[in-house]
Motif scaffolding. Structure first.
Motif, short mmCIF file in Angstrom:
data_model
loop_
_atom_site.label_atom_id
_atom_site.label_comp_id
_atom_site.label_asym_id
_atom_site.label_seq_id
_atom_site.Cartn_x
_atom_site.Cartn_y
_atom_site.Cartn_z
N ILE A 48 2.34 0.65 2.94
CA ILE A 48 1.75 1.98 2.79
C ILE A 48 1.25 2.16 1.36
CG2 ILE A 48 2.20 4.47 2.84
CD1 ILE A 48 4.25 3.89 5.09
N THR A 49 2.06 1.77 0.40
CA THR A 49 1.67 1.90 -1.01
C THR A 49 0.39 1.15 -1.32
OG1 THR A 49 3.98 2.20 -1.66
CG2 THR A 49 2.44 1.52 -3.38
N LYS A 50 0.28 -0.07 -0.84
CA LYS A 50 -0.94 -0.86 -1.07
C LYS A 50 -2.17 -0.17 -0.46
CE LYS A 50 0.87 -5.50 -1.69
NZ LYS A 50 0.78 -6.89 -1.23
N GLN A 51 -2.01 0.39 0.73
CA GLN A 51 -3.12 1.10 1.37
C GLN A 51 -3.52 2.31 0.54
OE1 GLN A 51 -1.29 1.88 5.17
NE2 GLN A 51 -2.46 0.24 6.17
N LEU A 52 -2.55 3.05 0.04
CA LEU A 52 -2.84 4.24 -0.75
C LEU A 52 -3.55 3.89 -2.04
CD1 LEU A 52 0.47 6.29 -0.33
CD2 LEU A 52 -1.64 6.42 1.02
N ILE A 53 -3.06 2.87 -2.73
CA ILE A 53 -3.68 2.46 -3.99
C ILE A 53 -5.12 2.03 -3.76
CG2 ILE A 53 -3.64 0.69 -5.81
CD1 ILE A 53 -0.54 0.82 -5.60
N ARG A 54 -5.34 1.21 -2.76
CA ARG A 54 -6.70 0.75 -2.46
C ARG A 54 -7.62 1.93 -2.15
NH1 ARG A 54 -5.50 -3.14 0.69
NH2 ARG A 54 -5.30 -1.88 2.57
#
Length: 108
Positions: A44-50
Motif C-alpha cells: 500500500i505504501t509503495k502505491q501511495l508514494i508512486r
C-alpha cells in the motif's frame, strides 16, 4: 508532489506528510505472528508514494481522497483514515491538513 493553485505551487514540488490509519481483521496475524497473515502495508505504501510523486493536485482534498481510495481498494481494509499535511502552507503555521475517512461497512 505538485500541490496547490498558485503558479509557484504548480511549478515546484512540495513536501507532504501522509498519515494513514487502517483497520482490518488482524486476529490471524496476531495469533500466528506471520507476515502472510497480515495486511501488506508495504505494498500500500509503495502505491501511495508512486501515486503522490507522479501526481499533480490542485487541492489537498483531492489528493487525500485519491490516497484514501487506493487504501480502500485493498479488500482486507475495513476502515481507513487518511490525513495529509502540507507543511508551511499558511504563514505562521506549521502545516495545514485535510483528514478524510471511509468504511467498507458503509458500502455493504
Amino acid at each position: 508532489t505538485y500541490i496547490g493553485i498558485n503558479e509557484d505551487e504548480i511549478q515546484n514540488r512540495q513536501d507532504v506528510v501522509i498519515n494513514v490509519v487502517i483497520r482490518y481483521r488482524a486476529a490471524r496475524a496476531v495469533q500466528f505472528n506471520h507476515i502472510s497473515e497480515a495486511l501488506n502495508y508495504r505494498t500500500i505504501t509503495k502505491q501511495l508514494i508512486r501515486h503522490v510523486e507522479e501526481g499533480r493536485f490542485a487541492l489537498l482534498e483531492r489528493m487525500t481522497r485519491e490516497v484514501l481510495d487506493i487504501v480502500m481498494a485493498h479488500e482486507q481494509v475495513l476502515t481507513a483514515q487518511v490525513e495529509i499535511d502540507k507543511p508551511h502552507a499558511l504563514r505562521f503555521s506549521d502545516s495545514v491538513s485535510i483528514t478524510l475517512s471511509d468504511s467498507r461497512e458503509a458500502h455493504d
